[in-house]
Design an enzyme around this catalytic site. Structure first.
Site, PDB file in Angstrom:
ATOM      1  CG  MET A   1      -5.425  17.702   9.538  1.00 13.05           C
ATOM      2  SD  MET A   1      -7.138  17.348   9.171  1.00 13.05           S
ATOM      3  CE  MET A   1      -7.515  16.205  10.462  1.00 13.05           C
TER       4      MET A   1
ATOM      5  CG  HIS B   1       1.385  15.343  15.076  1.00  6.18           C
ATOM      6  ND1 HIS B   1       0.487  15.600  16.082  1.00  6.18           N
ATOM      7  CD2 HIS B   1       0.648  15.010  13.994  1.00  6.18           C
ATOM      8  CE1 HIS B   1      -0.757  15.447  15.618  1.00  6.18           C
ATOM      9  NE2 HIS B   1      -0.683  15.082  14.365  1.00  6.18           N
TER      10      HIS B   1
ATOM     11  CD  GLN C   1      -8.322  15.274   6.122  1.00  5.17           C
ATOM     12  OE1 GLN C   1      -7.547  15.768   5.293  1.00  5.17           O
ATOM     13  NE2 GLN C   1      -7.901  14.492   7.094  1.00  5.17           N
TER      14      GLN C   1
ATOM     15  N   GLY D   1       2.206   8.653   9.506  1.00  2.69           N
ATOM     16  CA  GLY D   1       2.081   7.706  10.613  1.00  2.69           C
ATOM     17  C   GLY D   1       1.287   6.470  10.234  1.00  2.69           C
TER      18      GLY D   1
HETATM   19  P1  AMP Z   1      -3.135  14.381  11.747  1.00  2.00           P
HETATM   20  O1  AMP Z   1      -2.704  15.718  12.244  1.00  2.00           O
HETATM   21  O2  AMP Z   1      -3.956  13.628  12.739  1.00  2.00           O
HETATM   22  O3  AMP Z   1      -3.747  14.447  10.378  1.00  2.00           O
HETATM   23  O4  AMP Z   1      -1.830  13.517  11.599  1.00  2.00           O
HETATM   24  C1  AMP Z   1      -0.718  13.964  10.873  1.00  2.00           C
HETATM   25  C2  AMP Z   1       0.250  12.833  10.717  1.00  2.00           C
HETATM   26  O5  AMP Z   1       0.661  12.368  12.011  1.00  2.00           O
HETATM   27  C3  AMP Z   1      -0.352  11.618   9.998  1.00  2.00           C
HETATM   28  O6  AMP Z   1       0.618  11.075   9.115  1.00  2.00           O
HETATM   29  C4  AMP Z   1      -0.660  10.685  11.131  1.00  2.00           C
HETATM   30  O7  AMP Z   1      -0.685   9.322  10.749  1.00  2.00           O
HETATM   31  C5  AMP Z   1       0.498  10.964  12.073  1.00  2.00           C
HETATM   32  N1  AMP Z   1       0.175  10.557  13.443  1.00  2.00           N
HETATM   33  C6  AMP Z   1      -0.930  10.867  14.154  1.00  2.00           C
HETATM   34  N2  AMP Z   1      -0.906  10.245  15.350  1.00  2.00           N
HETATM   35  C7  AMP Z   1       0.236   9.523  15.394  1.00  2.00           C
HETATM   36  C8  AMP Z   1       0.831   8.661  16.353  1.00  2.00           C
HETATM   37  N3  AMP Z   1       0.274   8.411  17.529  1.00  2.00           N
HETATM   38  N4  AMP Z   1       2.031   8.089  16.053  1.00  2.00           N
HETATM   39  C9  AMP Z   1       2.640   8.328  14.867  1.00  2.00           C
HETATM   40  N5  AMP Z   1       2.126   9.130  13.912  1.00  2.00           N
HETATM   41  C10 AMP Z   1       0.940   9.714  14.165  1.00  2.00           C
END
Ligand code: AMP
Length: 284
Positions: free
Chosen positions: A31, A38, A62, A150
């Site tokens: 996002m 990321h 969501q 993640g």
């Molecule tokens: P988001 O943009 O928050 O929806 O996250 C996108 C992807 O990045 C998802 O698969 C998250 O689980 C992963 N993610 C977010 N924060 C972390 C982190 N600190 N370490 C590893 N993966 C992450």
């Protein structure tokens, strides 16, 4: 060189070309408001796949809290800059109508196998319906061979694995371990909304989880959870849940002898920011 794609049709066409050449395609849905967590996923994809695609889309379905959606950080130019160094091949930045051509639908009847109901499900009703809907739609457009997600969002990984199995999507889900600040705080786009003092305090989450992992075979789980809850409260957190769950079912457990896979999960508020984290206690 990064190719930026806005249209779903163009994205699918490029993916088809890669498939025709038998290339492996790694996909990282995000996002935006990217951070090193990321980038860790992008690097994992670069290592395993021929072609790496990152999507940036703040999915309205969501967010059960409109305020949270409005406040979600949007930093597209900086995000694209961050994707240069790990040599991302494609950044997919669709508008809402590309993802939801028939209009944004907050209701759907995807079968999530009940994986959406515990933990986050109790506090963010409908959240995982939205996640499942957008991930399924993105997988239809991007058609990746590998999907990198993640483990910071442990329940999200379980929900997405369920829909991959349930709807026979030909994509392999690759979970990636959590990237943390030096303090132990799990990296998150939401951390940007914490003050410097808040960020220091937020490291308590890591300390609480680590202490439970260290002591699980010395003290009863409920004692450790109560102590952790108190520690968070004293530091200024308002905690929604701090639970040990079975990693297969996501159901709460109080006796770790009952499972070969146990994870401690937390969702807690500080300075008006909702933070989640987890740590694996034992794994099969
Ligand atoms: P988001 O943009 O928050 O929806 O996250 C996108 C992807 O990045 C998802 O698969 C998250 O689980 C992963 N993610 C977010 N924060 C972390 C982190 N600190 N370490 C590893 N993966 C992450």
């Amino acid at each position: 060189m990064i190719i930026i794609i806005e249209k779903a049709e163009d994205m699918s066409r490029l993916a088809d070309k890669a498939h025709k050449k038998n290339l492996t395609v790694g996909f990282i849905p995000t996002m935006g408001a990217l951070h090193k967590g990321h980038i860790k996923l992008v690097k994992a994809s670069k290592k395993q796949c021929d072609f790496t695609i990152v999507s940036i889309f703040v999915n309205p379905t969501q967010f059960n809290d409109k305020n949270d959606l409005q406040k979600y950080p949007r930093t597209l130019d900086k995000d694209i800059e961050m994707l240069f160094e790990p040599s991302t091949d494609i950044v997919f930045v669709p508008q809402e109508e590309e993802i939801y051509p028939y209009g944004v639908d907050f209701e759907n009847d995807l079968d999530l196998g009940g994986k959406d109901l515990p933990l986050e499900g109790k506090f963010r009703p409908g959240h995982f319906k939205g996640v499942a809907q957008v991930v399924k739609r993105l997988l239809e457009i991007v058609k990746p061979t590998h999907l990198f997600m993640g483990l910071k969002d442990f329940q999200q990984v379980a929900v997405v694995q369920h829909i991959i199995d349930r709807y026979e999507i030909p994509t392999k889900l690759v979970p990636v371990s959590t990237m943390r600040e030096k303090s132990g705080l799990a990296m998150s786009s939401r951390n940007a909304r914490l003050s410097e003092e808040g960020k220091e305090k937020a490291a308590t989450i890591y300390k609480v989880l680590s202490s439970i992992v260290r002591n699980y075979n010395k003290r009863p789980v409920n004692y450790l959870l109560d102590k952790g809850f108190q520690k968070l409260k004293e530091t200024g957190f308002e905690t929604e849940y701090l639970s040990v769950v079975d990693g297969h079912t996501l159901q709460e457990i109080s006796d770790l002898n009952d499972t070969d896979y146990a994870v401690v999960c937390v969702a807690t508020w500080l300075e008006g920011v909702r933070l989640i984290d987890n740590m694996i206690i034992k794994q099969p």
